[in-house]
Enzyme design. Structure first.
Site, PDB file in Angstrom:
ATOM      1  N   CYS A   6     -34.660  42.154  46.658  1.00 36.45           N
ATOM      2  CA  CYS A   6     -33.913  41.704  47.826  1.00 36.45           C
ATOM      3  C   CYS A   6     -33.542  42.814  48.790  1.00 36.45           C
ATOM      4  O   CYS A   6     -33.412  43.974  48.413  1.00 36.45           O
ATOM      5  CB  CYS A   6     -32.604  41.028  47.400  1.00 36.45           C
ATOM      6  SG  CYS A   6     -32.808  39.564  46.419  1.00 36.45           S
ATOM      7  N   GLY A  32     -38.623  42.863  50.286  1.00 37.47           N
ATOM      8  CA  GLY A  32     -38.901  41.493  49.888  1.00 37.47           C
ATOM      9  C   GLY A  32     -39.772  40.804  50.903  1.00 37.47           C
ATOM     10  O   GLY A  32     -39.501  40.871  52.101  1.00 37.47           O
ATOM     11  N   ASN A 107     -28.309  41.132  46.443  1.00 36.55           N
ATOM     12  CA  ASN A 107     -29.370  42.032  45.986  1.00 36.55           C
ATOM     13  C   ASN A 107     -29.002  42.525  44.597  1.00 36.55           C
ATOM     14  O   ASN A 107     -27.949  43.115  44.410  1.00 36.55           O
ATOM     15  CB  ASN A 107     -29.509  43.206  46.957  1.00 36.55           C
ATOM     16  CG  ASN A 107     -30.481  44.275  46.462  1.00 36.55           C
ATOM     17  OD1 ASN A 107     -30.338  45.442  46.800  1.00 36.55           O
ATOM     18  ND2 ASN A 107     -31.467  43.888  45.680  1.00 36.55           N
ATOM     19  N   GLY A 108     -29.867  42.268  43.615  1.00 35.82           N
ATOM     20  CA  GLY A 108     -29.606  42.724  42.257  1.00 35.82           C
ATOM     21  C   GLY A 108     -29.844  41.624  41.248  1.00 35.82           C
ATOM     22  O   GLY A 108     -30.289  40.527  41.585  1.00 35.82           O
ATOM     23  N   TYR A 251     -39.205  55.107  44.783  1.00 30.24           N
ATOM     24  CA  TYR A 251     -40.228  54.167  45.249  1.00 30.24           C
ATOM     25  C   TYR A 251     -39.747  53.192  46.318  1.00 30.24           C
ATOM     26  O   TYR A 251     -40.403  53.016  47.338  1.00 30.24           O
ATOM     27  CB  TYR A 251     -40.752  53.384  44.042  1.00 30.24           C
ATOM     28  CG  TYR A 251     -41.835  52.377  44.360  1.00 30.24           C
ATOM     29  CD1 TYR A 251     -43.174  52.730  44.336  1.00 30.24           C
ATOM     30  CD2 TYR A 251     -41.529  51.052  44.681  1.00 30.24           C
ATOM     31  CE1 TYR A 251     -44.176  51.808  44.616  1.00 30.24           C
ATOM     32  CE2 TYR A 251     -42.516  50.129  44.973  1.00 30.24           C
ATOM     33  CZ  TYR A 251     -43.840  50.505  44.933  1.00 30.24           C
ATOM     34  OH  TYR A 251     -44.816  49.602  45.216  1.00 30.24           O
TER      35      TYR A 251
END
Length: 467
Positions: A6, A32, A107-108, A251
């Site tokens: 996300c 995303g 997000n998570g 990344y």
């Protein structure tokens, strides 16, 4: 490709709130690519538009100029977990409860989703989606009696475990928070007096907003009227250690972002430099696999003194709707995205620098191609340690069976991929590449999980109901 789940964005008191949210999500698109959504507050009600696909495919001028009216907006982009690529799981998730409308962007991954969902269903909650973000909404609703929405949010956060950065739009309030370990990023900025929030600061740069600071782990911001108030989700003296996801720096994050207070570009260059200190082979040149390996390869070349070449070229115009080749063209999909410069390969000793090896299959295909083109030697250097353990906090390597380093030795991986040599950056080398090494989660490398799942571990079934 490794997937993150996300990216989130919020803006308060801006005349073009929906349009700014669109730009923010556009800048965060790398986080995303399966769904996108924006919810706005027009002074009377929340307005929403969500859809499957990339941000420019989901929104058009009608949505931004006419339908998504209001001066407050929250936006979300998402990758789905296995089996959950559905419009009903697209966020922000919107509910109406006791005269209040609430939209939540998350997000998570929560690690006690199943436990909480079972408890809430026994109490009569009816779930509409398979995402763990909806658990937050039901917990907030259960805590609303006699409390302000921010008090209900804090009570909900005391029940959940796992990784979360949240932006919640509750009528005319914008609420943002990070989990107590600070695993996922969230930053505060300002655009001409309007507070803005985003997973990464590259979203601020696109709209020329000022970056103010990252939210602290366990911090909650409540934006209302002309005030921005900060609260702690934690009781005094109960703050756990900060454990930010180091894979954001390896990344996921865009290299032009500031994440966890770190300059991502400089961190990746330093990872490459540390890698060269540990193991620089005798080769003709080093090259990255674009685009993820470029920044660590620059640092590797500068430290080692080896020539840096782009002997692999990426096609930046390959879309998600590219027509798939027939089965007998097995490697065609890989070649469409990245293709070698043939004149650079034949008879050369090559060192490839990249940021990670997860399953090894894509790299194997690319190395095979280099061998077919006459490469004399192919060496590989990886700017992070071997990924040996699944992540339960929002990255899609979710079982040990998928991880080549969890099941094979270095020499076995060399043979599988077809390499002359392979070296991963050590954990110590990785930690020397960041400013505050004590603040990072290394669970995917060493198995030291800061937040256990309910019952001691996450199964695939657990992860399939999370986001």
């Amino acid at each position: 490709m490794i997937k993150h789940y996300c990216g989130i964005f919020g803006i308060y008191n801006h005349v073009e709130a929906a349009r700014m949210a669109y730009f923010g999500l556009y800048a965060l698109q790398h986080r995303g690519q399966e769904s996108a959504g924006i919810v706005t507050w027009d002074g009377q009600k929340l307005r929403e538009h969500r859809g499957m696909g990339l941000v420019p495919d989901v929104f058009n001028e009608r949505h931004l100029g006419k339908e998504l009216k209001g001066n407050i907006a929250v936006g979300h982009i998402r990758y789905s977990t296995t089996g959950a690529s559905l419009i009903r799981n697209a966020q922000p998730f919107l509910v109406r409860f006791k005269g209040m409308e609430i939209a939540i962007a998350h997000n998570g991954n929560l690690t006690n989703t199943v436990e909480l969902r079972d408890e809430l269903e026994r109490k009569g909650s009816i779930f509409q989606t398979s995402i763990d973000s909806e658990v937050f909404v039901h917990l907030i609703a259960h805590n609303m009696n006699g409390k302000t929405v921010e008090e209900a949010v804090m009570a909900a956060c005391k029940r959940v475990k796992g990784a979360y950065s949240l932006i919640i739009l509750a009528n005319d309030k914008l609420i943002a928070m990070r989990d107590p370990h600070g695993m996922r990023p969230l930053a505060l900025g300002r655009l001409a007096g309007s507070p803005v929030l985003a997973s990464e600061t590259c979203a601020f740069d696109l709209m020329e907003a000022e970056f103010i600071r990252p939210l602290d782990p366990g911090e909650m911001l409540v934006i209302e009227g002309n005030s921005v108030k900060s609260y702690s989700l934690l009781d005094e003296g109960k703050k756990p250690p900060t454990r930010q996801c180091i894979f954001e720096l390896v990344y996921f994050a865009r290299p032009d972002s500031i994440v966890f207070g770190e300059d991502v570009y400089q961190c990746r260059k330093e990872m490459g430099r540390q890698l060269a200190i540990e193991s620089a082979p005798d080769v003709d040149f080093i090259m990255p696999f674009p685009d993820s390996g470029i920044y660590c390869a620059v640092g590797f070349a500068q430290q080692s003194g080896l020539p840096y070449e782009h002997a692999m070229i990426r096609n930046h115009y390959v879309g998600r709707t590219f027509i798939q080749p027939s089965q007998d063209m097995r490697d065609f999909g890989v070649q469409v995205k990245i293709n070698p410069v043939k004149s650079m390969i034949r008879g050369k000793r090559i060192c490839i620098v990249d940021d990670s090896i997860v399953r090894g299959t894509t790299i194997r295909t690319r190395v095979k191609k280099l061998r077919e083109l006459g490469a004399k030697e192919v060496h590989f250097r990886v700017s992070c340690p071997p990924i040996k353990h699944p992540c339960f906090y929002g990255i899609d390597f979710s079982s040990k069976g998928e991880l080549i380093a969890a099941n094979h030795s270095i020499s076995e991986i060399e043979r599988f991929i077809g390499l002359d040599s392979l070296h991963y950056l050590s954990i110590d080398g990785l930690l020397r590449s960041v400013s505050h090494p004590e603040k990072y989660c290394l669970a995917c490398f060493n198995g030291d999980y800061p937040i256990p799942c309910a019952g001691g571990g996450c199964s695939r079934a657990c992860l399939e109901v999370t986001d």
